[in-house]
Scaffold this motif. Structure first.
Motif, PDB file in Angstrom:
ATOM      1  N   SER A 181      -1.377  -0.352  -2.165  1.00 11.63           N
ATOM      2  CA  SER A 181      -1.201   0.724  -1.189  1.00 11.63           C
ATOM      3  C   SER A 181      -2.578   1.222  -0.780  1.00 11.63           C
ATOM      4  CB  SER A 181      -0.386   1.869  -1.787  1.00 11.63           C
ATOM      5  OG  SER A 181      -1.153   2.579  -2.751  1.00 11.63           O
ATOM      6  N   LYS A 182      -2.666   1.799   0.403  1.00 14.07           N
ATOM      7  CA  LYS A 182      -3.961   2.267   0.876  1.00 14.07           C
ATOM      8  C   LYS A 182      -4.518   3.366  -0.020  1.00 14.07           C
ATOM      9  CE  LYS A 182      -4.386   4.016   5.076  1.00 14.07           C
ATOM     10  NZ  LYS A 182      -5.363   5.128   4.922  1.00 14.07           N
ATOM     11  N   GLU A 183      -3.630   4.217  -0.519  1.00 14.35           N
ATOM     12  CA  GLU A 183      -4.060   5.303  -1.389  1.00 14.35           C
ATOM     13  C   GLU A 183      -4.629   4.757  -2.698  1.00 14.35           C
ATOM     14  OE1 GLU A 183      -1.326   6.565   1.635  1.00 14.35           O
ATOM     15  OE2 GLU A 183      -1.089   5.032   0.067  1.00 14.35           O
ATOM     16  N   THR A 184      -3.959   3.761  -3.259  1.00 19.12           N
ATOM     17  CA  THR A 184      -4.430   3.168  -4.517  1.00 19.12           C
ATOM     18  C   THR A 184      -5.748   2.439  -4.313  1.00 19.12           C
ATOM     19  OG1 THR A 184      -2.167   2.919  -5.345  1.00 19.12           O
ATOM     20  CG2 THR A 184      -3.855   1.540  -6.363  1.00 19.12           C
ATOM     21  N   GLU A 207     -13.166   5.106   5.294  1.00 18.77           N
ATOM     22  CA  GLU A 207     -12.663   5.287   3.936  1.00 18.77           C
ATOM     23  C   GLU A 207     -13.582   4.627   2.911  1.00 18.77           C
ATOM     24  OE1 GLU A 207      -8.575   4.328   3.297  1.00 18.77           O
ATOM     25  OE2 GLU A 207      -7.861   5.946   4.590  1.00 18.77           O
ATOM     26  N   PRO A 253      -2.956   0.267   7.511  1.00 17.67           N
ATOM     27  CA  PRO A 253      -2.187   1.517   7.613  1.00 17.67           C
ATOM     28  C   PRO A 253      -0.762   1.227   8.091  1.00 17.67           C
ATOM     29  CG  PRO A 253      -4.336   1.728   8.667  1.00 17.67           C
ATOM     30  CD  PRO A 253      -4.164   0.282   8.355  1.00 17.67           C
ATOM     31  N   LEU A 275      -8.091   3.037  -2.166  1.00 19.31           N
ATOM     32  CA  LEU A 275      -9.172   4.002  -2.014  1.00 19.31           C
ATOM     33  C   LEU A 275      -9.579   4.580  -3.365  1.00 19.31           C
ATOM     34  CD1 LEU A 275     -11.082   5.654  -0.280  1.00 19.31           C
ATOM     35  CD2 LEU A 275      -9.213   7.278   0.144  1.00 19.31           C
ATOM     36  N   GLU A 276      -8.597   4.948  -4.184  1.00 25.43           N
ATOM     37  CA  GLU A 276      -8.919   5.511  -5.498  1.00 25.43           C
ATOM     38  C   GLU A 276      -9.637   4.498  -6.379  1.00 25.43           C
ATOM     39  OE1 GLU A 276      -8.701   8.705  -6.513  1.00 25.43           O
ATOM     40  OE2 GLU A 276      -8.241   8.951  -4.373  1.00 25.43           O
TER      41      GLU A 276
END
Length: 329
Positions: free
Chosen positions: A293-296, A44, A13, A298-299
């Motif tokens: 990226s953390k968002e990528t 997550e 993060p 996770l997806e």
């Protein structure tokens, strides 16, 4: 069927990176921030549906630096450029390497207490540590790697005694020196000898063909390999050499920020089913996720899990249809 897992690393993060880089942050505050980060990335991965998560290697900097800073005999020579603007502190071995005490046990215990799911614990292997370090003491790399294997073996035994039952040795360097594969496998076997846990080896980079057939002598239960980034062509190698172990099937490209589709994940699993039965196929990303990226990340994990679960239902349905057509109740 199609158990989902990760290779190890997960994006840190941004708030954690800011906290750790702030000179005013106390050691106690850093420890607290790292604890919170581990809880976060575990949650997550759970929300994504991953069956066997890891702690995301939140407490680690780089895969060899973390260990060489905790093994006697190493000193650091300063940062070395790896690719782009990425650096790591490359260590030099200046004396006989020694085991100074458990390196991962405390972080495993914390992660174990932070999730109800089974955990995978990755540990950098002796060959890669030797290959990615300056050798200023030993006669050659083999002698260094052999001593490191004893240290890694002791650490893995400590982890198993603490309750870790799925240990993965990371050896990305093994496929980059074809002339050393034979003794590198011997070193790996020394590192895992007598460890009472499920054992995997993760190998990426390099040319996989140079590993065969010698690598099949590795005394591990599972090979975790990258396939998506290689368009799954190396599955042919496994078929050619009659591979029978479990396979950690890489279905997520960690070098591409584009999120795969569920159908792409399923197609990768279908290709693997041409080589192995479904119960021997574990589904995971190609490598660690830390460069995304953390968002990528996770997806990508959500898509990976959904693809695995849909394939599980398809295989179960096909099996039931075959049973009915053959008259089996």
């Amino acid at each position: 069927m199609f158990t989902t897992s990760v290779i190890g690393s997960y994006p840190k993060p941004k708030w954690l990176l800011r906290t750790l880089s702030n000179r005013k942050t106390s050691e106690e505050e850093k420890r607290s921030a790292l604890d919170d980060a581990v809880r976060l990335v575990l949650k997550e991965q759970e929300l994504a549906g991953v069956d066997i998560p890891s702690d995301g290697e939140m407490r680690r900097t780089e895969m060899t630096e973390y260990f060489t800073s905790r093994i006697g005999g190493f000193v650091f020579k300063g940062p070395v450029r790896v690719w782009g603007n990425n650096y790591f502190n490359k260590a030099a071995v200046v004396d006989r390497v020694t085991y100074l005490g458990p390196m991962l046990v405390d972080e495993f215990r914390f992660a174990r207490a932070s999730t109800e799911r089974r955990l995978k614990v990755p540990i950098t292997g002796p060959y890669t540590i030797a290959d990615w370090s300056f050798n200023e003491y030993y006669r050659d790399k083999l002698e260094l790697a052999d001593d490191l294997a004893g240290i890694i073996n002791r650490e893995m035994r400590e982890l198993a005694a603490a309750g870790a039952d799925f240990l993965q040795v990371d050896e990305p360097a093994m496929s980059t020196h074809p002339e050393e594969v034979s003794w590198a496998v011997d070193v790996l076997n020394k590192a895992v000898a007598g460890v009472p846990a499920k054992l995997a080896v993760h190998i990426c980079y390099g040319e996989y063909r140079s590993l065969f057939p010698r690598v099949l002598d590795a005394k591990v239960d599972q090979f975790a390999l990258e396939f998506t980034n290689r368009r799954f062509r190396d599955l042919g190698l496994l078929k050619e050499y009659g591979y029978q172990k479990e396979l950690g099937l890489g279905v997520i490209d960690v070098h591409n920020p584009k999120v795969e589709t569920v159908e792409e994940v399923k197609e990768g699993i279908r290709k693997a089913l041409e080589v192995l039965p479904p119960e021997k196929i574990y589904v995971n990303p190609d490598c660690g996720l830390k460069l995304l990226s953390k968002e990528t990340a996770l997806e990508k994990l959500k898509v990976m899990v959904r693809g695995a679960r849909e394939m599980e239902r398809e295989v179960e349905t096909d099996s039931r249809i075959r049973q009915l057509s053959s008259g089996i109740p």
